[in-house]
Design an enzyme around this catalytic site. Structure first.
Site, mmCIF file in Angstrom:
data_model
loop_
_atom_site.group_PDB
_atom_site.id
_atom_site.type_symbol
_atom_site.label_atom_id
_atom_site.label_comp_id
_atom_site.label_asym_id
_atom_site.label_seq_id
_atom_site.Cartn_x
_atom_site.Cartn_y
_atom_site.Cartn_z
ATOM 1 N N TYR A 116 0.839 -1.205 0.000
ATOM 2 C CA TYR A 116 0.000 0.000 0.000
ATOM 3 C C TYR A 116 0.868 1.246 0.000
ATOM 4 C CZ TYR A 116 -4.336 -2.462 1.227
ATOM 5 O OH TYR A 116 -5.451 -3.263 1.222
ATOM 6 N N TYR A 155 -0.873 -9.908 0.714
ATOM 7 C CA TYR A 155 0.200 -9.348 1.546
ATOM 8 C C TYR A 155 0.169 -9.931 2.957
ATOM 9 C CZ TYR A 155 -3.510 -6.040 3.019
ATOM 10 O OH TYR A 155 -4.679 -5.463 3.469
ATOM 11 N N ARG A 165 -3.170 -11.768 3.882
ATOM 12 C CA ARG A 165 -4.481 -11.394 3.346
ATOM 13 C C ARG A 165 -4.605 -11.915 1.911
ATOM 14 N NH1 ARG A 165 -7.884 -7.770 4.587
ATOM 15 N NH2 ARG A 165 -9.194 -9.540 4.128
ATOM 16 N N HIS A 168 -7.374 -8.452 -2.410
ATOM 17 C CA HIS A 168 -8.694 -7.852 -2.176
ATOM 18 C C HIS A 168 -8.692 -6.386 -2.569
ATOM 19 C CE1 HIS A 168 -6.374 -7.052 1.491
ATOM 20 N NE2 HIS A 168 -7.057 -5.922 1.567
ATOM 21 N N HIS A 170 -10.769 -2.915 -1.286
ATOM 22 C CA HIS A 170 -11.683 -2.340 -0.292
ATOM 23 C C HIS A 170 -12.716 -1.471 -1.003
ATOM 24 C CE1 HIS A 170 -9.123 -3.276 3.296
ATOM 25 N NE2 HIS A 170 -8.159 -3.234 2.398
#
Ligand code: FE
Lengths: 250, 204
Positions: A116, A155, A165, A168, A170
């Site tokens: 991110y 990640y 995770r 995905h 959000h």
């Protein structure tokens, strides 16, 4: 402000109660952060008032040309984000199955390597200088929406010693009433990390997890350009204004 | 077998996670140049009618620590008690009032802050007036489904006593968790997720 749905009569009915057994409960101990952040007392219920059935409106004039194109909205001129190019599309529906127009949909995600663009993300995977990770759009008259992005990578995250995770995206969604406000995550069909994730597994009903899993949609792909995934989003339904609420002046 | 109802089920919630700022307040997160400004930062302008107030506070976890990564949204009526929404059928709200605000907690202190106006009264479905209030929605890492609560104003004791929702709360000692106290030109509203003073959260 004008909206896609401004030519239909406004919806003023109360919302159907939220099925809290379908959502993850507040306390999901395998997701450790929930332990100190989950209220422990019973929620207090009351019938919707105007404060819940009304909500903010966002107009078409809000949006820049690249808001729904994460491949280019942070990239330098002539460059683009790295990774598998995908289109995510679907419809915003209510529980009655009707498309909901004029809904602001915001989305954010890691880059193709699972990193991110955030100062708190310390994963050693590289940042992509051409990828910011945020986008937004508004649903059309039939509730449809679409955006272009790259497929995010999975990640690792500090929870258990080896938790990863699943890939995905959000999503944050506004309905027509503030009580429909929802944040969720979209997963990708076939990802083996879905079933091991403590955040996903806070959801108890496997069918509810399926509802967050977007299928590959070959029919919506652009040949030699982008794969496509379909993700429909269902917001709370409303009672009919005519039969369930007193009409104005009655 | 009778006919099928064909109702859909609401999309299940998932936590906003630690990086909610990227999506909802990218400029705050240092992602410049995608949007001109973050949404929800300006609820009022120079022409907004009503009493200017600030609402500030923190969201506090079960260990007494302020959440420094949460995001708070509020929704409220204008000074005349009207919502700037198509579902508002009683009249037109102040065109210079947004009604909706969004604020990430300060990364160092956990403090959120909204510059707004004091809302007017909005009726309950049975016609009684509700006390002036602000609807709160809180999301963060570790919160699996956004939390709904309401702020009521400490200097509205009479209206609060007659409020249809406040007056039916069984455990009277908990009502004060919804009351913001006046401090200077604003109101202080801390939200406690757990503990003896856990804030009342609503199933709306
Ligand atoms: Fe994430």
């Amino acid at each position: 402000m004008s909206t896609a749905g401004s030519n239909s009569s406004p919806e003023t009915g109360a919302f159907w109660p939220r099925d809290r057994a379908w959502h993850p409960p507040p306390l999901t101990p395998a997701y450790k952060t929930s332990v100190l952040r989950s209220p422990q007392r019973a929620l207090i219920s009351f019938s919707n008032t105007l404060s819940e059935v009304t909500g903010p409106v966002f107009g078409q004039n809000l949006f820049g040309e690249l808001d729904n194109d994460l491949i280019h909205n942070f990239a330098k001129p002539g460059e683009s984000a790295q990774g598998p190019r995908i289109i995510v599309h679907g419809r915003i529906l209510d529980e009655r199955g009707q498309g909901v127009p004029g809904v602001l949909v915001e989305f954010w995600q890691a880059n193709a390597a699972g990193r991110y663009r955030h100062k708190k993300d310390g994963y050693l995977a590289p940042l992509d200088p051409n990828f910011g990770g945020c986008g937004r759009t508004i649903s059309g008259v039939d509730g449809g929406y679409a955006f272009r992005t790259i497929k995010p990578g999975p990640y690792p995250w500090p929870n258990g010693v080896n938790d990863w995770r699943p890939a995905h995206i959000h999503f944050s969604i506004f309905g027509s009433g503030f009580a429909q406000r929802l944040i969720t995550q979209m997963y990708f069909e076939g990802d083996p990390l879905i079933r091991t994730c403590p955040i996903v597994n806070g959801i108890r009903d496997p069918a509810a997890i399926e509802q967050l899993t977007a299928p590959l949609d070959l029919a919506a792909t652009i040949p030699m350009d982008s794969m496509a995934y379909k993700f429909d989003i269902v917001l709370r339904g409303r009672r009919s204004t005519l039969f369930e609420n007193r009409l104005e002046g009655n | 077998m009778p006919q099928m109802l064909h109702h859909l089920r609401e999309t299940p919630s998932q936590t906003a996670g630690p990086y909610v700022h990227i999506g909802l307040t990218p400029n705050f997160a240092g992602i410049d140049g995608v949007y001109p400004a973050d949404l929800g930062t300006a609820m009022v302008n120079g022409k907004t009618k009503g009493e200017r107030i600030a609402i500030a506070g923190r969201v506090i976890d079960g260990a007494g620590e302020a959440l420094r990564d949460c995001l708070v949204e509020i929704w409220q009526a204008d000074a005349a008690g009207l919502y700037p929404s198509p579902s508002e059928t009683r009249g037109s709200a102040d065109p210079n009032f947004a009604g909706w605000g969004r604020c990430p907690a300060d990364a160092a202190t956990g403090e959120y802050r909204f510059e707004t106006v004091k809302p007017g009264c909005v009726p309950f479905p049975d016609g009684r007036l509700q006390a002036p209030h602000v609807t709160f929605w809180i999301v963060a890492r570790g919160i699996n489904l956004g939390l709904n609560t309401r702020l009521y104003f400490g200097d509205e004791a009479e209206a609060n006593a007659a409020d249809p929702i406040l007056s039916r709360i069984e455990h009277r000692s908990r009502v004060r968790t919804l009351i913001a106290e006046r401090v200077g030109d604003g109101y202080r509203f801390d939200i406690r997720l757990q503990g003896p003073d856990e804030t009342i959260f609503f199933d709306i």
